[in-house]
Design a protein around this motif. Sequence first.
Motif, short mmCIF file in Angstrom:
data_model
loop_
_atom_site.label_atom_id
_atom_site.label_comp_id
_atom_site.label_asym_id
_atom_site.label_seq_id
_atom_site.Cartn_x
_atom_site.Cartn_y
_atom_site.Cartn_z
N MET A 129 0.81 -1.22 0.00
CA MET A 129 0.00 0.00 0.00
C MET A 129 0.85 1.28 0.00
O MET A 129 1.98 1.28 0.46
CB MET A 129 -0.93 -0.02 1.22
CG MET A 129 -2.04 -1.03 1.07
SD MET A 129 -3.21 -0.48 -0.20
CE MET A 129 -3.76 -2.04 -0.88
N TRP A 131 1.40 5.67 0.54
CA TRP A 131 1.36 6.62 1.65
C TRP A 131 0.30 7.71 1.46
O TRP A 131 0.04 8.47 2.38
CB TRP A 131 2.73 7.31 1.77
CG TRP A 131 3.28 7.67 0.40
CD1 TRP A 131 4.19 6.93 -0.31
CD2 TRP A 131 2.92 8.77 -0.42
NE1 TRP A 131 4.41 7.51 -1.54
CE2 TRP A 131 3.65 8.65 -1.64
CE3 TRP A 131 2.07 9.86 -0.27
CZ2 TRP A 131 3.54 9.57 -2.68
CZ3 TRP A 131 1.96 10.77 -1.33
CH2 TRP A 131 2.68 10.62 -2.50
N ASN A 132 -0.29 7.82 0.27
CA ASN A 132 -1.09 9.05 0.02
C ASN A 132 -2.40 9.12 0.80
O ASN A 132 -2.84 10.21 1.17
CB ASN A 132 -1.29 9.28 -1.49
CG ASN A 132 -2.06 8.20 -2.16
OD1 ASN A 132 -2.16 7.08 -1.65
ND2 ASN A 132 -2.61 8.49 -3.33
N LYS A 155 2.20 -4.74 3.62
CA LYS A 155 3.50 -4.09 3.42
C LYS A 155 3.13 -2.65 3.08
O LYS A 155 2.75 -2.34 1.95
CB LYS A 155 4.26 -4.76 2.28
CG LYS A 155 5.70 -4.30 2.04
CD LYS A 155 5.84 -2.90 1.66
CE LYS A 155 7.19 -2.35 1.40
NZ LYS A 155 7.40 -1.15 2.19
N ALA A 157 3.77 1.60 2.87
CA ALA A 157 4.87 2.47 2.43
C ALA A 157 5.74 2.83 3.64
O ALA A 157 5.23 3.05 4.75
CB ALA A 157 4.30 3.73 1.80
N SER A 158 7.04 2.89 3.40
CA SER A 158 7.98 3.09 4.51
C SER A 158 7.73 4.38 5.27
O SER A 158 7.91 4.42 6.49
CB SER A 158 9.41 3.09 3.96
OG SER A 158 9.66 1.86 3.33
N SER A 208 2.64 3.03 -7.62
CA SER A 208 3.11 3.48 -8.93
C SER A 208 3.12 2.33 -9.96
O SER A 208 3.09 1.15 -9.59
CB SER A 208 4.53 4.04 -8.80
OG SER A 208 5.39 2.99 -8.39
N LEU A 230 -3.11 1.45 -9.90
CA LEU A 230 -1.87 2.20 -10.13
C LEU A 230 -2.17 3.68 -10.39
O LEU A 230 -3.22 4.17 -10.00
CB LEU A 230 -1.10 1.54 -11.28
CG LEU A 230 -0.93 0.01 -11.10
CD1 LEU A 230 -0.22 -0.63 -12.27
CD2 LEU A 230 -0.20 -0.31 -9.79
N CYS A 263 -4.44 9.47 -6.82
CA CYS A 263 -4.40 8.77 -8.12
C CYS A 263 -5.51 9.27 -9.03
O CYS A 263 -5.32 9.37 -10.24
CB CYS A 263 -4.46 7.26 -7.93
SG CYS A 263 -5.78 6.71 -6.84
N ARG A 307 7.22 13.62 0.47
CA ARG A 307 8.67 13.41 0.65
C ARG A 307 9.41 14.39 -0.25
O ARG A 307 8.94 14.72 -1.35
CB ARG A 307 9.09 11.98 0.24
CG ARG A 307 8.46 10.86 1.03
CD ARG A 307 9.17 9.50 0.78
NE ARG A 307 9.48 9.23 -0.59
CZ ARG A 307 8.92 8.26 -1.33
NH1 ARG A 307 7.99 7.47 -0.81
NH2 ARG A 307 9.28 8.07 -2.59
N GLU A 360 2.22 11.03 -15.38
CA GLU A 360 1.45 11.48 -14.22
C GLU A 360 2.22 12.56 -13.46
O GLU A 360 3.42 12.41 -13.20
CB GLU A 360 1.23 10.27 -13.31
CG GLU A 360 0.42 10.57 -12.08
CD GLU A 360 0.11 9.32 -11.25
OE1 GLU A 360 0.92 8.38 -11.26
OE2 GLU A 360 -0.93 9.32 -10.58
#
Length: 455
Positions: A129, A131-132, A155, A157-158, A208, A230, A263, A307, A360
């Motif tokens: 998944m 982060w948005n 899993k 996003a970091s 992405s 995506l 997205c 980020r 994009e």
Amino acid sequence: METTKTINPATGEEIASYDRITADEAKEKIAKANKVFQSWKNESFEKRAKLMHKLADILENNTDKYATLATQEMGKIIGQSRGEVEKCARICRYYADNAASLLENRSVETEASKSYVTFQPLGVLLAVMPWNFPFYQVIRFAAPALMAGNTCVLKHASNVQGCAFALEEMIEKAGFPKGIFANLNISSDAVEEVIENEHVKAVTLTGSEPAGRSVAAIAGKNLKKTVMELGGSDAYIILEDVDLEEATDLAVFGRLQNNGQTCIAAKRFVVVDKIYDDFLEMFTEKMQAKKMGEPMDEDTFLGPMARADLRDELHDQVEKTVIQGARLVIGGKIPKQKGAYYPATILAEVEPGMEGFDNELFGPVASVIKAKNEAHAIELANNSTFGLGSGVITGDKDRGEKIALQLEAGNSFVNKLVVSDPRLPFGGIKNSGYGRELSGYGIREFTNTKSIWID
Ligand code: NDP
């Protein structure tokens, strides 16, 4: 030990550091999720729904806490973070109330004395998944998955590990069996081994195109089903019969919501020649008037990007589009201040072949494109490798509907920005992915559609 660090994009300061789990620890969590599955798959819809409503209560009772966490980790303005948490609760309640009927057996007339289709859970599902929408993207997958009788490993996003652990914690607090939903704090390199794990039956990814291609390829090699949600480069066609005030209000919100990182955000504005100049003028005024700043301030409209590296990439795309011949109307400069900020930016006279048309733009940058007429606008809108959302803004709903049907996308809305709604399927075509989330279509993606025949 390897760690995942979260950084506040408004300040550039570290928030927390989380130890990554080892491959063996990941295996244990997957084995546990599989063990839980053996009993969860037989649990009644009533019991599952009770827990899902409890989860919704927890989200609603802790909206500010979770919203603040999301804002700190990825920069969403606080009001929109609250909206995200509230929407998560609504999704939980929707599936709590509707899963049983969405998954009801479908009787089919054949020569058998009895034949029907039944929908059975698959087992452990892996969700990769982004982060948005750090809470919503996960709940959109997990609520139907759990209601259908599956169990989950995540899993995330970091940069949003705090949200990932909060999700794990709230699901346990709601009373779901321990281990039914496990956050795997692993690097993206370690995802392959998780997909290969015998207990993992299917994978869903939102993110992405490159991440999607990689995960889908690994899953394909292992013959595991995937759903891919995506990116997109959604076009909004703006026709000459619009109310310009309304059209520009929609355009500004569509481009700047979530600091431009959605997205299904409106990214390409395809405006017919007749009103192009008037639209651009009003759109520019309104974009310029939106306040950029600290995302925890209630009067901020545009916060930082998630980020600094993503902001720098976006800036490169803007510069490239200008070199290719587009006109920079406003923005386009990295502000001299701490944090991953990028101003509201408008690129005009964008054409096919330019970066801002072909790829994009995942941030607060609008590409405005001139179309000769309606037919040309449809052609330009469809001239994209993506096909997630799309829209038509017009004074004539029937005309809008006819155009919506011709747009190559998974979602086409008339006089409204594309939004996900639990009652409707959500997903894309072309390089925006495949499969559907939400509604009955979404919950059935991760079930075994099974035929039963009694002779
Ligand atoms: P990514 O697609 O790289 O990240 C999304 C998730 O996939 C994260 O959990 C990430 O982990 C993981 N991931 C990335 N690469 C792989 C891989 N090869 N194998 C397995 N897992 C992987 O998004 P970014 O954060 O880099 O954002 C960049 C772009 O992604 C944006 O500019 C936008 O175009 C698109 N995007 C689209 C979203 C959507 O809603 N469709 C949402 C977010 C981004 P980790 O964080 O550890 O790298």
